[in-house]
Design a protein around this motif. Structure first.
Motif, PDB file in Angstrom:
ATOM      1  N   SER A  81       0.831  -1.203   0.000  1.00  9.25           N
ATOM      2  CA  SER A  81       0.000   0.000   0.000  1.00  9.25           C
ATOM      3  C   SER A  81       0.869   1.258   0.000  1.00  9.25           C
ATOM      4  O   SER A  81       0.612   2.215  -0.746  1.00  9.25           O
ATOM      5  CB  SER A  81      -0.929  -0.016   1.220  1.00  9.25           C
ATOM      6  OG  SER A  81      -1.711   1.147   1.261  1.00  9.25           O
ATOM      7  N   ALA A  82       1.896   1.253   0.819  1.00 10.51           N
ATOM      8  CA  ALA A  82       2.807   2.400   0.874  1.00 10.51           C
ATOM      9  C   ALA A  82       3.522   2.589  -0.460  1.00 10.51           C
ATOM     10  O   ALA A  82       3.707   3.720  -0.920  1.00 10.51           O
ATOM     11  CB  ALA A  82       3.820   2.207   2.001  1.00 10.51           C
ATOM     12  N   ALA A  83       3.906   1.492  -1.095  1.00  7.68           N
ATOM     13  CA  ALA A  83       4.575   1.582  -2.396  1.00  7.68           C
ATOM     14  C   ALA A  83       3.653   2.219  -3.432  1.00  7.68           C
ATOM     15  O   ALA A  83       4.088   3.060  -4.233  1.00  7.68           O
ATOM     16  CB  ALA A  83       5.027   0.195  -2.859  1.00  7.68           C
ATOM     17  N   MET A  84       2.385   1.828  -3.420  1.00  7.20           N
ATOM     18  CA  MET A  84       1.430   2.450  -4.344  1.00  7.20           C
ATOM     19  C   MET A  84       1.284   3.939  -4.048  1.00  7.20           C
ATOM     20  O   MET A  84       1.233   4.759  -4.965  1.00  7.20           O
ATOM     21  CB  MET A  84       0.074   1.743  -4.272  1.00  7.20           C
ATOM     22  CG  MET A  84       0.077   0.386  -4.949  1.00  7.20           C
ATOM     23  SD  MET A  84      -1.560  -0.385  -5.020  1.00  7.20           S
ATOM     24  CE  MET A  84      -1.766  -0.915  -3.326  1.00  7.20           C
ATOM     25  N   LEU A 134      10.526 -12.620  -7.965  1.00  7.65           N
ATOM     26  CA  LEU A 134       9.081 -12.597  -8.103  1.00  7.65           C
ATOM     27  C   LEU A 134       8.616 -11.170  -8.388  1.00  7.65           C
ATOM     28  O   LEU A 134       9.275 -10.208  -8.018  1.00  7.65           O
ATOM     29  CB  LEU A 134       8.413 -13.106  -6.832  1.00  7.65           C
ATOM     30  CG  LEU A 134       8.874 -14.434  -6.245  1.00  7.65           C
ATOM     31  CD1 LEU A 134       8.072 -14.772  -5.007  1.00  7.65           C
ATOM     32  CD2 LEU A 134       8.777 -15.547  -7.270  1.00  7.65           C
ATOM     33  N   SER A 135       7.461 -11.070  -9.016  1.00  7.42           N
ATOM     34  CA  SER A 135       6.908  -9.767  -9.364  1.00  7.42           C
ATOM     35  C   SER A 135       5.396  -9.807  -9.231  1.00  7.42           C
ATOM     36  O   SER A 135       4.768 -10.851  -9.383  1.00  7.42           O
ATOM     37  CB  SER A 135       7.296  -9.412 -10.803  1.00  7.42           C
ATOM     38  OG  SER A 135       6.702  -8.189 -11.189  1.00  7.42           O
ATOM     39  N   LYS A 136       4.840  -8.630  -8.990  1.00  6.90           N
ATOM     40  CA  LYS A 136       3.387  -8.485  -8.871  1.00  6.90           C
ATOM     41  C   LYS A 136       2.994  -7.085  -9.299  1.00  6.90           C
ATOM     42  O   LYS A 136       3.650  -6.108  -8.939  1.00  6.90           O
ATOM     43  CB  LYS A 136       2.965  -8.699  -7.419  1.00  6.90           C
ATOM     44  CG  LYS A 136       1.504  -8.420  -7.153  1.00  6.90           C
ATOM     45  CD  LYS A 136       1.197  -8.496  -5.667  1.00  6.90           C
ATOM     46  CE  LYS A 136      -0.238  -8.098  -5.403  1.00  6.90           C
ATOM     47  NZ  LYS A 136      -0.555  -8.189  -3.971  1.00  6.90           N
ATOM     48  N   GLU A 137       1.920  -6.997 -10.074  1.00  7.56           N
ATOM     49  CA  GLU A 137       1.367  -5.697 -10.398  1.00  7.56           C
ATOM     50  C   GLU A 137       0.605  -5.202  -9.170  1.00  7.56           C
ATOM     51  O   GLU A 137      -0.186  -5.953  -8.590  1.00  7.56           O
ATOM     52  CB  GLU A 137       0.423  -5.827 -11.601  1.00  7.56           C
ATOM     53  CG  GLU A 137      -0.124  -4.485 -12.065  1.00  7.56           C
ATOM     54  CD  GLU A 137      -0.978  -4.600 -13.304  1.00  7.56           C
ATOM     55  OE1 GLU A 137      -1.854  -3.742 -13.475  1.00  7.56           O
ATOM     56  OE2 GLU A 137      -0.776  -5.546 -14.086  1.00  7.56           O
ATOM     57  N   LEU A 138       0.859  -3.954  -8.807  1.00  2.64           N
ATOM     58  CA  LEU A 138       0.167  -3.371  -7.648  1.00  2.64           C
ATOM     59  C   LEU A 138      -1.061  -2.621  -8.146  1.00  2.64           C
ATOM     60  O   LEU A 138      -0.956  -1.761  -9.027  1.00  2.64           O
ATOM     61  CB  LEU A 138       1.095  -2.414  -6.904  1.00  2.64           C
ATOM     62  CG  LEU A 138       2.367  -3.042  -6.310  1.00  2.64           C
ATOM     63  CD1 LEU A 138       3.252  -1.960  -5.718  1.00  2.64           C
ATOM     64  CD2 LEU A 138       2.010  -4.086  -5.269  1.00  2.64           C
ATOM     65  N   THR A 139      -2.192  -2.966  -7.594  1.00  2.53           N
ATOM     66  CA  THR A 139      -3.431  -2.290  -7.969  1.00  2.53           C
ATOM     67  C   THR A 139      -4.169  -1.862  -6.707  1.00  2.53           C
ATOM     68  O   THR A 139      -4.209  -2.611  -5.733  1.00  2.53           O
ATOM     69  CB  THR A 139      -4.338  -3.217  -8.806  1.00  2.53           C
ATOM     70  OG1 THR A 139      -4.572  -4.411  -8.077  1.00  2.53           O
ATOM     71  CG2 THR A 139      -3.708  -3.556 -10.138  1.00  2.53           C
ATOM     72  N   PRO A 140      -4.739  -0.675  -6.746  1.00  2.00           N
ATOM     73  CA  PRO A 140      -5.467  -0.184  -5.553  1.00  2.00           C
ATOM     74  C   PRO A 140      -6.672  -1.052  -5.215  1.00  2.00           C
ATOM     75  O   PRO A 140      -7.234  -1.716  -6.038  1.00  2.00           O
ATOM     76  CB  PRO A 140      -5.928   1.215  -5.951  1.00  2.00           C
ATOM     77  CG  PRO A 140      -5.165   1.581  -7.164  1.00  2.00           C
ATOM     78  CD  PRO A 140      -4.697   0.315  -7.787  1.00  2.00           C
TER      79      PRO A 140
END
Length: 140
Positions: A81-84, A134-140
């Motif tokens: 959340s902080a990264a977003m 590893l990777s993940k798309e961050l979405t609100p």
């Protein structure tokens, strides 16, 4: 005890005996950097950095005596959340191939393997272990 000292002590406990704990000086440098984000609780913490719209989870540590209580999941969610909030739309991390608990956590959060670094982690008296990127798309 200072925050960097507390983080270093917890990190050493969390990664013993297979890894090297980071020093208080390393933590002091990172938590003072404007692009780094720390989320912590009494028995765990997550540290990431955000640069150019990408976040990297640098470390996630939970006290061995307090694992399996949801601490790591709360911290991972908080740091995402902080990264977003800091403008990231993707987060990367690496995890040792021989760490099934961490791999399960990251999988549950939607991370997928995008690369492998052969023999990346040294193991005292043992064979080096691959790092999984590893990777993940961050979405609100």
């Amino acid at each position: 005890m200072s925050l960097p000292d507390s983080l270093a002590r917890l990190h050493a406990r969390a990664f013993a005996p297979t890894g090297r704990g980071w020093s208080a000086a390393e933590f002091a440098y990172l938590i003072d950097a404007p692009h780094c984000c720390l989320r912590h609780e009494t028995y765990g913490f997550a540290l990431s950095r955000v640069i150019a719209g990408e976040a990297e989870l640098l470390t996630l540590a939970t006290d061995p005596e307090h694992r399996r209580q949801g601490i790591a999941a709360r911290l991972l969610a908080a740091v995402e959340s902080a990264a977003m909030d800091m403008g990231a739309d993707r987060q990367f991390l690496e995890v040792a191939a021989d760490n099934p608990a961490a791999r399960a956590l990251y999988s549950a959060f939607g991370y997928a393997e995008i690369a492998r670094r052969a023999g990346y982690y040294a193991r005292p008296g043992g064979t080096p272990v691959d790092a999984l990127v590893l990777s993940k798309e961050l979405t609100p």
